[in-house]
Scaffold this motif. Structure first.
Motif, PDB file in Angstrom:
ATOM      1  N   ARG A  70      -3.263  20.037  -7.143  1.00  0.00           N
ATOM      2  CA  ARG A  70      -4.667  20.430  -7.283  1.00  0.00           C
ATOM      3  C   ARG A  70      -4.878  21.843  -6.738  1.00  0.00           C
ATOM      4  O   ARG A  70      -4.614  22.105  -5.563  1.00  0.00           O
ATOM      5  CB  ARG A  70      -5.559  19.432  -6.542  1.00  0.00           C
ATOM      6  CG  ARG A  70      -7.014  19.497  -6.990  1.00  0.00           C
ATOM      7  CD  ARG A  70      -7.925  18.649  -6.109  1.00  0.00           C
ATOM      8  NE  ARG A  70      -7.586  17.242  -6.033  1.00  0.00           N
ATOM      9  CZ  ARG A  70      -7.981  16.320  -6.915  1.00  0.00           C
ATOM     10  NH1 ARG A  70      -8.708  16.673  -7.953  1.00  0.00           N
ATOM     11  NH2 ARG A  70      -7.649  15.048  -6.751  1.00  0.00           N
ATOM     12  N   PRO A  71      -5.375  22.760  -7.589  1.00  0.00           N
ATOM     13  CA  PRO A  71      -5.549  24.145  -7.115  1.00  0.00           C
ATOM     14  C   PRO A  71      -6.420  24.240  -5.855  1.00  0.00           C
ATOM     15  O   PRO A  71      -6.156  25.049  -4.969  1.00  0.00           O
ATOM     16  CB  PRO A  71      -6.225  24.842  -8.299  1.00  0.00           C
ATOM     17  CG  PRO A  71      -5.850  24.025  -9.494  1.00  0.00           C
ATOM     18  CD  PRO A  71      -5.727  22.611  -9.015  1.00  0.00           C
ATOM     19  N   GLN A  72      -7.456  23.382  -5.765  1.00  0.00           N
ATOM     20  CA  GLN A  72      -8.371  23.444  -4.622  1.00  0.00           C
ATOM     21  C   GLN A  72      -7.692  23.004  -3.323  1.00  0.00           C
ATOM     22  O   GLN A  72      -8.192  23.293  -2.231  1.00  0.00           O
ATOM     23  CB  GLN A  72      -9.603  22.569  -4.863  1.00  0.00           C
ATOM     24  CG  GLN A  72     -10.458  23.006  -6.045  1.00  0.00           C
ATOM     25  CD  GLN A  72     -10.069  22.293  -7.338  1.00  0.00           C
ATOM     26  OE1 GLN A  72      -8.907  21.988  -7.541  1.00  0.00           O
ATOM     27  NE2 GLN A  72     -11.046  22.074  -8.205  1.00  0.00           N
ATOM     28  N   SER A  73      -6.584  22.280  -3.423  1.00  0.00           N
ATOM     29  CA  SER A  73      -5.863  21.832  -2.228  1.00  0.00           C
ATOM     30  C   SER A  73      -4.794  22.826  -1.792  1.00  0.00           C
ATOM     31  O   SER A  73      -4.320  22.767  -0.653  1.00  0.00           O
ATOM     32  CB  SER A  73      -5.151  20.491  -2.509  1.00  0.00           C
ATOM     33  OG  SER A  73      -6.034  19.520  -2.981  1.00  0.00           O
ATOM     34  N   LEU A  74      -4.407  23.700  -2.703  1.00  0.00           N
ATOM     35  CA  LEU A  74      -3.156  24.445  -2.520  1.00  0.00           C
ATOM     36  C   LEU A  74      -3.174  25.377  -1.314  1.00  0.00           C
ATOM     37  O   LEU A  74      -2.237  25.379  -0.511  1.00  0.00           O
ATOM     38  CB  LEU A  74      -2.833  25.221  -3.803  1.00  0.00           C
ATOM     39  CG  LEU A  74      -1.480  25.901  -3.848  1.00  0.00           C
ATOM     40  CD1 LEU A  74      -0.339  24.906  -3.683  1.00  0.00           C
ATOM     41  CD2 LEU A  74      -1.316  26.672  -5.159  1.00  0.00           C
ATOM     42  N   SER A  75      -4.240  26.162  -1.159  1.00  0.00           N
ATOM     43  CA  SER A  75      -4.193  27.187  -0.102  1.00  0.00           C
ATOM     44  C   SER A  75      -4.182  26.559   1.294  1.00  0.00           C
ATOM     45  O   SER A  75      -3.418  26.980   2.161  1.00  0.00           O
ATOM     46  CB  SER A  75      -5.361  28.167  -0.240  1.00  0.00           C
ATOM     47  OG  SER A  75      -6.594  27.497  -0.111  1.00  0.00           O
ATOM     48  N   LEU A  76      -5.005  25.517   1.511  1.00  0.00           N
ATOM     49  CA  LEU A  76      -5.040  24.888   2.842  1.00  0.00           C
ATOM     50  C   LEU A  76      -3.713  24.206   3.167  1.00  0.00           C
ATOM     51  O   LEU A  76      -3.193  24.338   4.282  1.00  0.00           O
ATOM     52  CB  LEU A  76      -6.173  23.857   2.915  1.00  0.00           C
ATOM     53  CG  LEU A  76      -7.594  24.406   3.077  1.00  0.00           C
ATOM     54  CD1 LEU A  76      -8.605  23.266   3.081  1.00  0.00           C
ATOM     55  CD2 LEU A  76      -7.722  25.215   4.358  1.00  0.00           C
ATOM     56  N   ILE A  77      -3.140  23.488   2.189  1.00  0.00           N
ATOM     57  CA  ILE A  77      -1.875  22.793   2.444  1.00  0.00           C
ATOM     58  C   ILE A  77      -0.739  23.805   2.599  1.00  0.00           C
ATOM     59  O   ILE A  77       0.162  23.625   3.424  1.00  0.00           O
ATOM     60  CB  ILE A  77      -1.573  21.766   1.332  1.00  0.00           C
ATOM     61  CG1 ILE A  77      -2.638  20.650   1.353  1.00  0.00           C
ATOM     62  CG2 ILE A  77      -0.182  21.147   1.511  1.00  0.00           C
ATOM     63  CD1 ILE A  77      -2.487  19.611   0.260  1.00  0.00           C
TER      64      ILE A  77
END
Length: 265
Positions: A70-77
């Motif tokens: 999921r793109p919205q999860s990518l930066s935080l993870i």
């Protein structure tokens, strides 16, 4: 053997007792023999919290790789992974995680971008539909000195249980002098699948990365359209397995890149 997790961190349909929106972290392995969940109010949803939860999930044994679709999860993870020394891989191929999310009735679909035309400086001289027997596709290319070769184990026909006589459909691009440049661009954009799309005109659309889409070709020729329909039909018989082959010319002497691809579920 590297340890691989699949993870998602996204708004949950649930709320806490104060009525606040919750964000939920779900982590599993490819067989879902390992599963971990944790949630927090939106105000705490940051990479530090994610890193703390990943440490709790792993206890003594953190993974080598975390896969995120999921793109919205990518930066935080990714930030959390960097802080823990874990490689984070953006990939649509997180089947176990998506099945888990679907079972929980959580959103799995990701908004995709409208397809963009392939940059003009990359387009080759010509292209065609083709097939290679399932039993030959790995042996034909695995030993050759191909600069860009993508044959993941899970997509090898033998691991999909395909009979050796099943024709694997694909597209061959003759890139001429642009062949290596095109293959390099494909590698950087991480191809997922290549689909014939009926329309006016018809087209070949490449699904790549997490949400990217690229128009590789458009055509109105009836013969090419018939070949495109047959290409899609053959994919139904090959469990969605297909290939994209880039070579300078049709001599069969040199190849620039080969990708084994599979339609998304």
């Amino acid at each position: 053997m590297s340890l691989i997790w699949q993870a998602d961190f996204y708004r949950s349909p649930l709320q806490n007792v104060e009525g606040q929106t919750l964000w939920e972290l779900l982590v599993c392995d490819a067989t879902r023999s390992f599963e971990f969940t944790a949630s927090c109010p939106q105000s705490q949803a940051n990479s530090t919290w994610v890193a703390q939860q990943l440490q709790l999930a792993g206890q003594e044994k953190l993974p080598d790789v975390i896969q995120v679709f999921r793109p919205q999860s990518l930066s935080l993870i990714t930030t959390a992974g960097n802080n823990l020394g874990i490689k984070v891989e953006a990939t649509r191929r997180t089947l176990a995680l998506k099945q888990w999310l679907a079972a929980k009735q959580y959103p799995v679909t990701v908004d995709k971008l409208p397809p963009l035309p392939l940059p003009e400086n990359l387009w080759g001289e010509e292209w065609r539909f083709a097939t290679i027997p399932s039993g030959d596709i790995v042996d034909e290319f695995i030993e050759r000195p191909i600069p860009f070769l993508q044959i993941p184990d899970f997509l090898k026909p033998i691991n999909l249980g395909l009979a050796s006589t099943v024709p694997i459909p694909g597209v061959v691009i003759y890139g001429g002098r642009k062949s290596m440049r095109l293959a390099q661009w494909l590698k950087e954009n991480n191809p997922v699948s290549l689909n014939y799309i009926a329309g006016a005109p018809d087209g070949l659309v490449l699904e790549a990365g997490l949400v990217d889409r690229w128009v590789l070709a458009t055509f109105t020729d009836e013969e090419v359209t018939a070949a495109g329909k047959l290409y899609q039909e053959r994919k139904q018989l090959s469990q969605g397995l297909h290939f994209l082959l880039v070579q300078p010319d049709d001599s069969g002497m040199t190849y620039s890149g080969l990708w084994l691809l599979q339609d998304e579920d």
